[in-house]
Scaffold this motif. Structure first.
Motif, short mmCIF file in Angstrom:
data_model
loop_
_atom_site.label_atom_id
_atom_site.label_comp_id
_atom_site.label_asym_id
_atom_site.label_seq_id
_atom_site.Cartn_x
_atom_site.Cartn_y
_atom_site.Cartn_z
N LYS B 122 0.69 -1.13 -0.03
CA LYS B 122 0.01 -0.21 -0.24
C LYS B 122 0.93 1.18 -0.04
N ASN B 123 1.96 1.01 0.98
CA ASN B 123 2.93 2.17 0.99
C ASN B 123 3.47 2.79 -0.39
N LYS B 124 4.01 1.63 -1.19
CA LYS B 124 4.67 1.62 -2.36
C LYS B 124 3.48 2.16 -3.54
N PHE B 125 2.25 1.82 -3.48
CA PHE B 125 1.34 1.82 -4.15
C PHE B 125 0.81 3.35 -4.44
N LYS B 126 1.07 3.89 -3.20
CA LYS B 126 0.53 5.24 -2.84
C LYS B 126 1.13 6.26 -3.81
N LEU B 127 2.44 5.78 -4.48
CA LEU B 127 3.03 6.75 -5.53
C LEU B 127 2.37 7.16 -6.50
N ILE B 128 1.84 8.19 -6.83
CA ILE B 128 0.92 8.52 -7.92
C ILE B 128 1.83 9.08 -9.32
N TYR B 129 2.56 9.88 -8.97
CA TYR B 129 3.26 10.75 -9.87
C TYR B 129 4.65 9.93 -10.02
N ASN B 148 14.86 -3.26 -9.33
CA ASN B 148 13.93 -3.10 -10.42
C ASN B 148 13.11 -1.81 -10.39
N THR B 149 13.72 -0.56 -10.02
CA THR B 149 13.31 0.68 -9.85
C THR B 149 12.71 0.93 -11.34
N GLN B 150 13.27 0.71 -12.43
CA GLN B 150 12.95 1.17 -13.56
C GLN B 150 11.54 0.89 -13.91
N ILE B 151 11.36 -0.77 -13.60
CA ILE B 151 10.11 -1.42 -13.98
C ILE B 151 8.92 -0.93 -13.07
N TYR B 152 9.25 -0.54 -11.80
CA TYR B 152 8.31 -0.22 -10.97
C TYR B 152 7.85 1.37 -11.28
N LEU B 153 8.85 2.15 -11.55
CA LEU B 153 8.48 3.42 -12.13
C LEU B 153 7.89 3.64 -13.37
N GLN B 154 8.13 2.66 -14.11
CA GLN B 154 7.49 2.70 -15.61
C GLN B 154 6.06 2.15 -15.26
N LYS B 155 5.90 1.55 -14.49
CA LYS B 155 4.39 1.15 -14.23
C LYS B 155 3.46 2.23 -13.78
N ILE B 156 4.27 2.79 -12.53
CA ILE B 156 3.68 4.01 -12.18
C ILE B 156 3.37 5.15 -13.14
N ASP B 219 -2.23 -4.52 -11.63
CA ASP B 219 -0.80 -4.96 -12.26
C ASP B 219 0.35 -4.54 -11.30
N ILE B 220 0.01 -3.49 -10.94
CA ILE B 220 1.13 -2.88 -9.98
C ILE B 220 1.16 -3.77 -8.78
N MET B 221 0.03 -3.79 -8.22
CA MET B 221 -0.22 -4.56 -6.96
C MET B 221 0.67 -5.97 -6.95
N ASN B 222 0.21 -6.64 -8.14
CA ASN B 222 0.83 -8.02 -8.43
C ASN B 222 2.25 -7.97 -8.30
N PHE B 223 2.67 -6.88 -9.25
CA PHE B 223 3.97 -6.57 -9.38
C PHE B 223 4.79 -6.72 -7.88
N LEU B 224 4.42 -5.76 -7.22
CA LEU B 224 4.98 -5.29 -5.89
C LEU B 224 4.72 -6.52 -4.96
N GLU B 225 3.71 -7.40 -5.08
CA GLU B 225 3.36 -8.46 -4.38
C GLU B 225 4.60 -9.60 -4.46
N ASN B 226 5.06 -9.70 -5.95
CA ASN B 226 5.80 -10.75 -6.10
C ASN B 226 7.31 -10.17 -5.86
N GLU B 227 7.63 -8.77 -5.91
CA GLU B 227 8.94 -8.40 -5.25
C GLU B 227 8.95 -8.64 -3.81
#
Lengths: 112, 627
Positions: B122-129, B148-156, B219-227
């Motif tokens: 939830k904490n990471k998911f809160k990043l909107i921009y 994997n910052t790049q993948i995460y930020l790309q999804k965001i 998708d973002i949630m799944n990604f974060l959960e896997n990470e």
């Protein structure tokens, strides 16, 4: 509670007031007097205590017990032991003990 | 012989592991808090906990405790899965660990990190921009730095684009949904939640866009959960650089200075700091070196200690005595239970078992307590629980001192309404008597300083060690003015109990009553008997005053005069009024019982004549008949 109410050292001797002995002595002394007389006496004594007038209290009391033929020997003895000018706090207890002793004799011998 | 030695050794070891109060109340409160915490999370009572500590202390302190502590912390903000607890219990039972570090690491990654999965996501998911992950100098912020910052930020970034499109194309509808009056300047996480969960009517296009957004979110949630699962819980292979990204989101207003609550510390540092705290590794962490306001808000800060000798109150000497001191200290607040209207309350005596039982009993009544609006009543029920327990455990508590400690708020800035109330042994031993306790267990009416009629619970005042005479005097005064009925039995027991305590103290204070006098050791064993005997005699003798006159008005007048003498504390005046009236009633004046009683309790009484004087007044205005 202690029996010994007031204690004061004068020179080398201790002055003690035993309130119960005082009351008992008054009770013994006044038991043969008439109720009317005693009620008046008590009333007068109460007035003096209220005003902490120790001089007058002793004047009335001693006048009342100045009867060689009465039973006041014991009370004389007690007074001899502890007659003094007392602080009000001590005097109040001293005086009311005697008064209560006199009152205990109302109604003649049947009470004791 | 060897076997015996072994047994002795084992016994000694068990003794060391024994949970017991220390006499220092805030360490003790911590121990009780620790017991409460373990009970709340695992359902173990004090015995069970003690057994487990005796058998496997390390598993309790390095395994069960950290999980329970963080579980409780998390539980305050969101629901947590109770299945994890069962799993933890099973794994800890089966597994063998080579040392405490291995045990702790296992619990940290496999259970604590698993526990915090949702809250971390939830904490990471809160990043909107997307750009919010960078600082002013366009440099990636530390907390977003991992492999994997790049993948995460790309999804965001993709989600951000989608949000922007939706905002531009459906401005009016969005305004309506988000109920915002002015145009949206910046879309926040809360807005996102509102939008996704909106179930009213919307245009087809917007509906499709929201579906897309939902997919993106998923998708973002799944990604974060896997990470989280793969890199933290299962692999436990996060590097130091990535540590901050995987920080467990915990905070606590009470213990801000512990590093595991520090926002700048990453997951690995949090882990080490927590481990050091349990192990009392004072060379590793500054905060473990001292005992002051940083570890407990009831203490002063180092600067505030006025006596230089006490500054830098080092914890080092305590280490030998308390292996797990800080485990207890961080549990301090769990010793308190929050009661609505009353704040946080702890009952404390210097026996762990006894304190534990009473606090538990109070908790049982919590619901009942909170249903009552009247805060006086709440207090009354609380005390009632304490008293009931006292009566039940007569034998085990008699030598204990007892306290109630309560506070409203307690954090770095404010310490509000902190109250310590001691229950003196003397009072406690007196209320053990059924008759006396029942008589004091009553509310009486009195008039407060601002002239309002109030009620007061006698037992409570008594336990607090307050004088009951002024209250009863006040109450009798109301009775004389026909404003209330006389609570005769409660009043007479209160007064005579107080009188006997005063005698008792005055006897002990006398210069000739040395420590070796009979009275000193006899203590207050005889006191209860004395009180009851005095009540019996005084009830009879003082009631004789009623025959002073047949005229109720006259009696009432005498009562008024006497009470004003009592108020003025004028013994001379009191006796003068009494004896003048008595002089007219020859029968009463010469009554042997009454006369002797008067002599003993009032004239000869230099400690508390007014108490017996008041009892006379009570009898003059009706005594028992009004009861």
């Amino acid at each position: 509670m202690s029996e010994n109410y007031w204690e004061r050292v004068i020179g080398n001797t201790k002055l003690n007031i035993y309130l119960k002995d005082l009351k008992d002595a008054a009770l013994d002394g006044f038991k043969d007097e008439s109720d009317n007389y005693k009620q008046k006496l008590v009333y007068n004594l109460l007035e003096t205590v209220r005003n902490n007038d120790q001089k007058k209290f002793f004047y009335i009391l001693i006048k009342a017990i100045n009867k060689p033929k009465g039973n006041f020997k014991e009370l004389w003895e007690e007074l001899k032991k502890c007659y003094d000018v007392m602080p009000e706090e001590a005097f109040v207890n001293f005086a009311y003990s005697i008064i209560l002793g006199i009152m205990a004799t109302y109604g003649g011998e049947k009470n004791e | 012989m060897r076997a015996i030695q072994g047994e002795v050794l084992q016994d000694n070891e068990n003794m060391q592991n024994q949970l017991a109060f220390t006499g220092n109340w805030f360490i003790d409160a911590g121990i009780l808090g620790f017991v409460n915490l373990m009970e709340e999370v695992y359902g173990w009572d004090l015995n069970e906990l003690q057994n487990r500590i005796n058998k496997e202390p390390e598993k309790v302190y390095y395994g069960y405790f950290p999980f329970a502590y963080l579980y409780k912390l998390l539980g305050r903000t969101q629901e947590v899965n109770p299945e994890l607890i069962k799993k933890l219990d099973k794994e800890l039972k089966d597994k063998i660990f080579k040392d405490s570090q291995e045990l702790f690491d296992f619990v940290w990654f496999s259970f604590i990190c698993a526990l915090f999965k949702d809250s971390w996501i939830k904490n990471k998911f809160k990043l909107i921009y997307h750009d919010d992950a960078y600082n002013n100098k366009k440099k990636l912020k530390k907390q977003f730095n991992y492999k994997n910052t790049q993948i995460y930020l790309q999804k965001i970034g993709e989600r951000e684009k989608l949000i922007t499109t939706i905002q531009n194309e459906h401005q009016d509808e969005i305004k309506e949904i988000l109920k915002s009056k002015k145009g949206l300047t910046k879309f926040e996480y809360e807005d996102l939640e509102k939008l996704i969960n909106y179930d009213g009517d919307v245009s087809k296009e917007l509906k499709r866009s929201i579906e897309l957004l939902k997919e993106k979110n998923f998708d973002i949630m799944n990604f974060l959960e896997n990470e989280w699962e793969n890199n933290v819980v299962k692999q436990q292979k996060l590097t130091k650089k990535e540590s901050l990204f995987y920080r467990i989101p915990i905070d606590n207003s009470f213990y801000k200075n512990f590093l595991f609550f520090n926002l700048k510390k990453g997951n690995l540092e949090q882990k080490d700091s927590f481990y050091n705290m349990i192990r009392f590794n004072l060379n590793e962490e500054e905060i473990l070196k001292r005992m002051d306001k940083t570890v407990n808000k009831f203490l002063l800060s180092e600067k505030e200690f006025s006596n230089i000798n006490y500054t830098k109150l080092s914890t080092e000497p305590l280490k030998k005595q308390f292996e797990y001191l800080f485990v207890y200290l961080v549990c301090f607040i769990y010793a308190f239970e929050n009661y609505r209207n009353m704040g946080n309350v702890l009952f404390y005596s210097n026996d762990l078992g006894f304190s534990y039982r009473i606090n538990n009993r109070m908790k049982l009544y919590k619901k009942k307590l909170e249903d009552k609006r009247n805060s006086n009543l709440i207090f009354r029920i609380t005390w009632q629980q304490i008293i009931n327990s006292l009566v039940e455990y007569k034998s085990s508590w008699s030598l204990e001192n007892m306290y109630i400690i309560s506070y409203q708020t307690l954090d770095n800035e404010t310490q509000e309404n902190i109250e310590y109330i001691g229950i003196p042994k003397l009072q406690a031993s007196i209320i053990l008597d059924d008759k006396i306790r029942e008589s004091l267990n009553n509310i009486i009416q009195f008039r407060s300083k601002n002239f309002e009629n109030r009620f007061c619970w006698l037992l409570e005042e008594f336990i607090k060690g307050k004088s009951l005479y002024p209250l009863i005097l006040n109450h009798v005064n109301l009775v004389i003015n026909n404003e209330t009925n006389l609570s005769y039995y409660s009043a007479i027991y209160s007064l005579i109990t107080e009188a006997n305590i005063l005698y008792f103290r005055s006897e002990n204070e006398k210069p000739n009553s040395s420590i070796f006098s009979e009275n000193y050791f006899n203590n207050y064993k005889g006191l209860v008997q004395d009180i009851k005997e005095d009540v019996r005699r005084t009830s009879y003798c003082a009631s004789l005053i009623k025959i002073i006159s047949n005229d109720e008005d006259k009696k009432s007048r005498i009562a008024r005069e006497l009470i004003s003498a009592l108020k003025a504390k004028d013994k001379n005046l009191f006796l003068n009024i009494l004896l003048k009236n008595l002089n007219e009633s020859k029968e009463l004046a010469s009554n042997d019982s009454f006369n002797r009683w008067l002599m003993e309790k009032i004239i000869k009484n230099n400690v508390c004549f007014e108490i017996y004087g008041l009892i006379l007044v009570m009898n003059l205005i009706g005594g028992r008949k009004n009861e």
